[in-house]
Design a protein around this motif. Structure first.
Motif, PDB file in Angstrom:
ATOM      1  N   ARG A  25      -1.913  -1.078  -5.034  1.00 21.03           N
ATOM      2  CA  ARG A  25      -2.404  -0.596  -3.732  1.00 21.03           C
ATOM      3  C   ARG A  25      -3.843  -1.040  -3.494  1.00 21.03           C
ATOM      4  NH1 ARG A  25      -0.308   4.401  -5.372  1.00 21.03           N
ATOM      5  NH2 ARG A  25      -2.351   5.452  -5.173  1.00 21.03           N
ATOM      6  N   ALA A  26      -4.657  -0.982  -4.521  1.00 23.99           N
ATOM      7  CA  ALA A  26      -6.052  -1.414  -4.379  1.00 23.99           C
ATOM      8  C   ALA A  26      -6.131  -2.906  -4.062  1.00 23.99           C
ATOM      9  CB  ALA A  26      -6.815  -1.105  -5.669  1.00 23.99           C
TER      10      ALA A  26
ATOM     11  N   VAL B 188       0.846  -1.206   0.000  1.00 32.67           N
ATOM     12  CA  VAL B 188       0.000   0.000   0.000  1.00 32.67           C
ATOM     13  C   VAL B 188       0.876   1.249   0.000  1.00 32.67           C
ATOM     14  CG1 VAL B 188      -1.751   1.293   1.287  1.00 32.67           C
ATOM     15  CG2 VAL B 188      -1.848  -1.206   1.217  1.00 32.67           C
TER      16      VAL B 188
ATOM     17  N   CYS C 273      -5.596   4.177   4.838  1.00 31.96           N
ATOM     18  CA  CYS C 273      -5.799   4.119   3.390  1.00 31.96           C
ATOM     19  C   CYS C 273      -6.897   5.072   2.914  1.00 31.96           C
ATOM     20  CB  CYS C 273      -6.145   2.683   2.971  1.00 31.96           C
ATOM     21  SG  CYS C 273      -4.822   1.493   3.300  1.00 31.96           S
TER      22      CYS C 273
ATOM     23  N   VAL D 191      -8.695   2.938  -4.242  1.00 33.73           N
ATOM     24  CA  VAL D 191      -8.087   2.534  -2.977  1.00 33.73           C
ATOM     25  C   VAL D 191      -8.935   3.040  -1.810  1.00 33.73           C
ATOM     26  CG1 VAL D 191      -6.046   2.724  -1.504  1.00 33.73           C
ATOM     27  CG2 VAL D 191      -5.771   2.471  -3.979  1.00 33.73           C
TER      28      VAL D 191
END
Length: 530
Positions: A463-464, A455, A493, A501
């Motif tokens: 990252r997602a 992340v 996040c 994200v």
């Protein structure tokens, strides 16, 4: 004594308390040697089958048995020594019996052992040498005075065809005459001279000469010592390597293997130095004996990690082992070929590996995973297939160490694969797999840190995927500490620059919150109804 109903009719079950009570027999007069021997045998059976007498009982037994020293029956005295030796580890004040034993030997203990070391009977000589091993840490100066006798034992040709060189029935006889006394003597000489390098060099050269030592086990000790000297002192490397090369041609396989292994394990070994060892191992690959083939392929497998170009001359012989009925041999053969083969052979080898993964132990599965990790870095074009294979076996049955090796291999792919169009796809696939399998492990928190690092460090797509994988450790899980950690990380996040994200983090935080609300309501209703 009573018979155990579940055991064979010839087996008997002893009760420790009853045996201890019967020990009053040792205080009777006159002593019955036959009855005492029977009782001592019962005590020995209990001790040798894992039964432990409490300290007070062991002490009582020890001194009760000590009284039997006065009896002249040799068979009884033999049992007395045997049982006292075992009880001495538990009983108290056993030092009091030392003077009795010393008197029983009739001569000083030092003179007795020195005489026994050069005894013509191999078992007596070996017993004295092994006793010297035990005495060395507490009486080094005394034991070192026995060097001449130990050298005589090392040079002697005393042999026995009994089990381990100590006599016995024909059912325990080994196929070749052995010289275990030489093995014990060489080991003791090494201990005596361990702080004198030049004395060790002379010992290797003296006893390593052809025909001096007949015990293959003793020669194995010399091989290891020669390799150690070569590693520690570069000035000794050439003469010691010459010794090792000579042992490659010895008539005993165990000496050949030990020499080959020592050469292949040598630090900074050159191709020229290793070539003869590899050639000898290649010859053993075609042996009719499974154990010989296994030993050879295992050494070649380890050496191929460092010098695959030296081992690849053996590939035709290694190929013939892939279909071997022994799965251990076949596993090492395939993983060795993975290290030494070319890119064209990878797909074929992977299909063969898949065929018997379920039939091998975790230890060999880890060996295969390590080979695949090396292969992925060697042949980048095969990484997709390798990753698919790793993903598949991660779902198989296996212990923690096996699963950890698979996950570590995947992380290495992410870390070392050059940045390209396949990198993102690779990362997403690994993260998905960790999200599915990670929460099921006994230590799920080990993987949370790795996932959250994605992340922080990667592009939006990765990252997602990391957020979704991370959420699987919190949503639907019961451990409150793990859920709390995941909640904190997902909250961070929410500030991500990418909409996808942020949305995934918010959704999973809401799901976790609803779970907590439902659980709280359930508990509240339960208490009200109670």
């Amino acid at each position: 004594m009573k018979k155990d109903e579940d055991a064979d009719q010839t087996m008997i079950k002893l009760d420790r308390t009853s045996v201890f009570q019967d020990a009053r027999l040792f205080n009777t007069s006159p002593i019955s040697p036959r009855q005492c021997r029977t009782l001592l045998t019962k005590i020995a059976v209990l001790l040798f089958t894992g039964e432990q007498f409490p300290t007070n009982e062991a002490t009582t037994l020890f001194f009760g048995i000590s009284k039997l020293f006065q009896n002249k029956d040799p068979s009884l005295r033999q049992m007395v020594y045997l049982v006292l030796k075992e009880l001495a580890n538990t009983a108290e004040d056993v030092i009091m019996s030392t003077s009795i034993i010393m008197k029983d030997t009739a001569v000083g203990i030092e003179r007795l052992i020195k005489t026994a070391i050069v005894d013509k009977t191999p078992s007596v000589s070996s017993a004295a040498l092994v006793s010297s091993y035990h005495l060395l840490p507490i009486a080094r100066d005394v034991v070192r005075r026995w060097q001449s006798e130990t050298q005589e034992a090392a040079s002697s040709g005393k042999q026995s065809t009994g089990f381990l060189g100590f006599g016995g029935s024909s059912t325990h006889a080994i196929s070749q005459s052995n010289f275990m006394t030489q093995y014990h003597a060489i080991g003791l000489l090494y201990q005596m001279r361990s702080h004198d390098r030049m004395a060790l060099v002379k010992m290797v050269q003296q006893y390593g000469a052809a025909g001096v030592i007949k015990s293959p086990a003793a020669l194995v000790l010399l091989v290891r010592l020669a390799a150690k000297l070569a590693e520690e002192d570069q000035s000794l490397r050439k003469p010691m390597m010459q010794m090792l090369d000579g042992w490659l041609r010895h008539k005993h396989e165990m000496v050949n293997f030990e020499a080959a292994k020592a050469i292949c394990d040598m630090r900074d070994v050159t191709d020229a130095e290793a070539s003869q060892a590899v050639h000898v191992l290649q010859l053993f690959l075609s042996s009719p004996r499974a154990i010989t083939k296994f030993a050879a392929i295992r050494i070649l497998h380890n050496f191929a990690t460092f010098k695959p170009h030296v081992v690849n001359v053996c590939n035709p012989d290694i190929e013939s082992l892939i279909s071997n009925s022994n799965r251990s041999i076949a596993t090492f053969a395939i993983t060795t070929l993975l290290k030494t083969g070319n890119e064209a052979s990878v797909d074929r080898l992977m299909k063969q590996i898949s065929g018997f993964m379920a039939d091998i132990t975790d230890e060999f599965k880890i060996t295969i995973v390590e080979a695949i990790r090396t292969l992925c870095l060697k042949f980048p074009s095969k990484q997709a297939g390798m990753l698919a294979f790793l993903s598949g076996i991660l779902r198989d049955e296996g212990g923690y160490e096996f699963k950890r090796s698979v996950v570590e291999s995947m992380f290495d792919l992410i870390k070392f694969v050059p940045e390209n169009c396949e990198f993102t796809k690779l990362s997403v696939r690994v993260l998905h797999l960790l999200g599915v399998e990670g929460p099921k492990t006994s230590h799920p928190t080990k993987y949370i840190r790795y996932i959250y690092n994605r992340v922080v460090l990667e592009n939006a797509i990765v990252r997602a995927a990391a957020v979704t994988a991370l959420a699987k450790f919190g949503v639907g899980q019961k451990d409150p500490e793990v859920k709390s950690s995941v909640s904190v990380l997902l909250t961070r996040c929410l500030d991500d620059t990418d909409d996808e994200v942020r949305d995934r983090a918010a959704l999973n935080l809401r799901l976790m919150a609803e779970e907590d609300e439902t659980a709280s309501l359930f508990l509240k209703n339960g208490k009200l109804s109670g």
